[in-house]
Scaffold this active site. Structure first.
Site, mmCIF file in Angstrom:
data_model
loop_
_atom_site.group_PDB
_atom_site.id
_atom_site.type_symbol
_atom_site.label_atom_id
_atom_site.label_comp_id
_atom_site.label_asym_id
_atom_site.label_seq_id
_atom_site.Cartn_x
_atom_site.Cartn_y
_atom_site.Cartn_z
ATOM 1 N N GLY A 104 -14.662 3.996 -8.567
ATOM 2 C CA GLY A 104 -13.364 3.468 -8.938
ATOM 3 C C GLY A 104 -12.247 4.265 -8.263
ATOM 4 C CD GLN B 48 -6.922 8.289 -10.481
ATOM 5 O OE1 GLN B 48 -7.383 9.419 -10.628
ATOM 6 N NE2 GLN B 48 -5.863 8.046 -9.717
ATOM 7 C CB SER B 49 -14.385 7.728 -8.482
ATOM 8 O OG SER B 49 -15.576 8.479 -8.361
ATOM 9 C CG ASN B 50 -13.602 12.212 -12.932
ATOM 10 O OD1 ASN B 50 -12.496 12.707 -12.761
ATOM 11 N ND2 ASN B 50 -13.899 11.473 -13.993
ATOM 12 C CB CYS C 122 -14.763 9.348 -5.076
ATOM 13 S SG CYS C 122 -15.848 7.897 -5.007
#
Ligand SMILES: *Cc1c(COP(=O)(O)O)cnc(C)c1O
Length: 335
Positions: free
Chosen positions: A78, A80-82, A84
Site C-alpha cells: 500500500g 503507506q506500507s511499512n 516497503c
C-alpha cells in the site's frame, strides 16, 4: 521436532534489527482493564527507520537476495506500507537499489512511510488500487524485466515479505520470546498480534511449537477474512516445509484468527481505534498505529472486556511497529 534437533538449520541471515527487543508489562492498563496482565513485545524498537516487524523477515529475505547475487530489491504494498519503507531503508543501508510498486489507498501524499521511501532513494510507482489488485503479478514481472534490461539483477520480495523465507523472521523471534518468558517467569497463555499478510503469524505459530512456548498465537485481522488468513498461513508454512525440509513431525498447527475488528477496511479505522491509540500513548507512553497495531490492540481490549481471556494470567501483545502511519491520519487522530 524441537529446535534441539539438528534437523533445523537456519538459512543465511543479515543482522539488521536491534535485537533482542524488550518485553514489558503494561501495569497501568492491565489494572484499568481488570483482566490478565498484558505484556508488550517492543518490536517497534527494532530500529528507528527500520522499526517494526518487517525487518525481522528482511534479515532472511535480503540475505537470500545477496546469496543470489541480486543488487536491486523489487517489492510492493500500500502507499503507506511499512514493509516497503523498511525495504527501501535496508536497500540504502546495504548499497542496493530498491523499486516499490505502491497501491494508492489514500491521497498519495508524500508523508509518513512514503516520505521515507523517497528520502531513501527508492524508485516509486503508484498505481490505482483496482489496477494494482488485478495486475500485481504481471506488474512485478514486467518491472523485474525492465530492471534486468538496465543491467541490474532484481530480487522480487512479495507483499509484506510474507513467504517461506520470511517465516524465519518470527520463527527466530520465538527463541527471544522463550528467553523473555524465562527471565520474567511467566507462561503466557496467548500471544496476540496484528495480522496483515500472514507472515508474522506463520513464523510465530511455527516457532511457538518448535521452541515449545506455552502460548497459543492469535492473529487479529486488519483486512481479509479468517478463512483467507488460515489459507495464507497454511500455504506459507507448507512452502517453508517443502523448501527447508523441516517440521515434518510437528502436530498440526492451530492457526487462530479473529476477524471481528477489521472495521471499514484496510488502513481505515473507526473512532474507538483512535481512542485506543490515545489511551495507550498517554497511559503507558507507547504509540500504536491506526492501520495495524491500534486495531489489533483495540480488539484485544474488547475481547478482554467480554471475558474471553478469563482465567488467563498473562497475555503478550507483539508491537509490530507502524509509527509512521499515524502522520497521514493526523486529522482523525486529533478530531
Ligand atoms: C505488516 C505489519 C503487520 C502485519 O504483519 P504481516 O506479517 O504482514 O501479517 C502488523 N503490524 C505492522 C505495523 C505492520 O507493518
Amino acid at each position: 521436532m524441537t529446535v534441539t534437533d539438528s534437523s533445523l538449520s537456519f538459512p543465511p541471515r543479515l543482522h539488521l534489527a536491534r535485537l533482542p527487543t524488550p518485553l514489558q508489562a503494561l501495569d497501568r492498563l492491565s489494572e484499568a482493564l481488570g483482566g490478565p496482565r498484558i505484556w508488550i513485545k517492543r518490536d517497534d524498537l527494532t530500529g528507528s527507520l527500520l522499526s517494526g516487524n518487517k525487518v525481522r523477515k528482511l534479515e532472511f529475505v535480503v540475505a537470500q537476495a545477496l546469496a543470489e547475487g541480486c543488487n536491486h530489491l523489487l517489492t510492493c504494498g500500500g502507499e503507506q506500507s511499512n514493509h516497503c519503507r523498511a525495504t527501501a531503508v535496508v536497500a540504502a543501508q546495504l548499497g542496493l537499489k530498491a523499486t516499490l510498486l505502491l497501491r494508492r489507498d489514500g491521497r498519495g501524499e508524500v508523508d509518513g512511510n512514503l516520505l521515507i521511501d523517497h528520502l531513501a532513494g527508492a524508485a516509486i510507482e503508484l498505481y490505482e488500487s483496482s489496477r494494482f489488485r488485478r495486475e500485481l503479478p504481471s506488474l512485478l514481472q514486467q518491472r523485474a524485466e525492465k530492471i534486468a534490461k538496465q543491467g541490474d539483477k532484481p530480487f522480487i520480495i512479495p507483499t509484506g515479505a510474507s513467504d517461506e523465507i520470511g517465516v524465519w523472521g518470527y520463527l527466530a523471534a520465538c527463541e527471544e520470546l522463550r528467553a523473555d518468558f524465562q527471565q520474567h517467569r511467566i507462561a503466557p497463555d496467548t500471544i496476540v498480534l496484528a495480522t496483515g499478510s500472514g507472515g508474522t503469524q506463520a513464523g510465530l505459530t511455527l516457532g511457538a511449537q518448535l521452541y515449545q512456548l506455552p502460548s497459543q498465537v492469535l492473529g487479529m485481522a486488519v483486512c481479509d477474512s479468517e478463512r483467507w488468513f488460515v489459507n495464507k498461513v497454511t500455504r506459507d508454512l507448507e512452502s517453508w516445509r517443502h523448501r527447508y525440509q523441516g517440521g515434518d513431525d510437528l502436530p498440526p498447527l492451530n492457526i487462530l484468527v479473529n476477524d471481528n475488528y477489521i472495521g471499514p477496511g484496510y488502513a481505515k479505522a473507526t473512532q474507538p481505534v483512535f481512542d485506543t491509540i490515545r489511551t495507550l500513548a498517554s497511559l503507558e507512553g507507547i504509540f500504536l498505529d491506526p492501520v495495524y497495531t491500534g486495531k489489533a490492540f483495540y480488539g484485544l481490549m474488547e475481547e478482554i472486556k467480554k471475558g474471553h481471556f478469563a482465567g488467563q494470567s498473562d497475555v503478550v501483545f507483539i508491537h509490530t511497529g507502524g509509527i509512521f502511519g499515524i502522520f497521514p491520519q493526523r486529522e482523525q487522530i486529533i478530531s
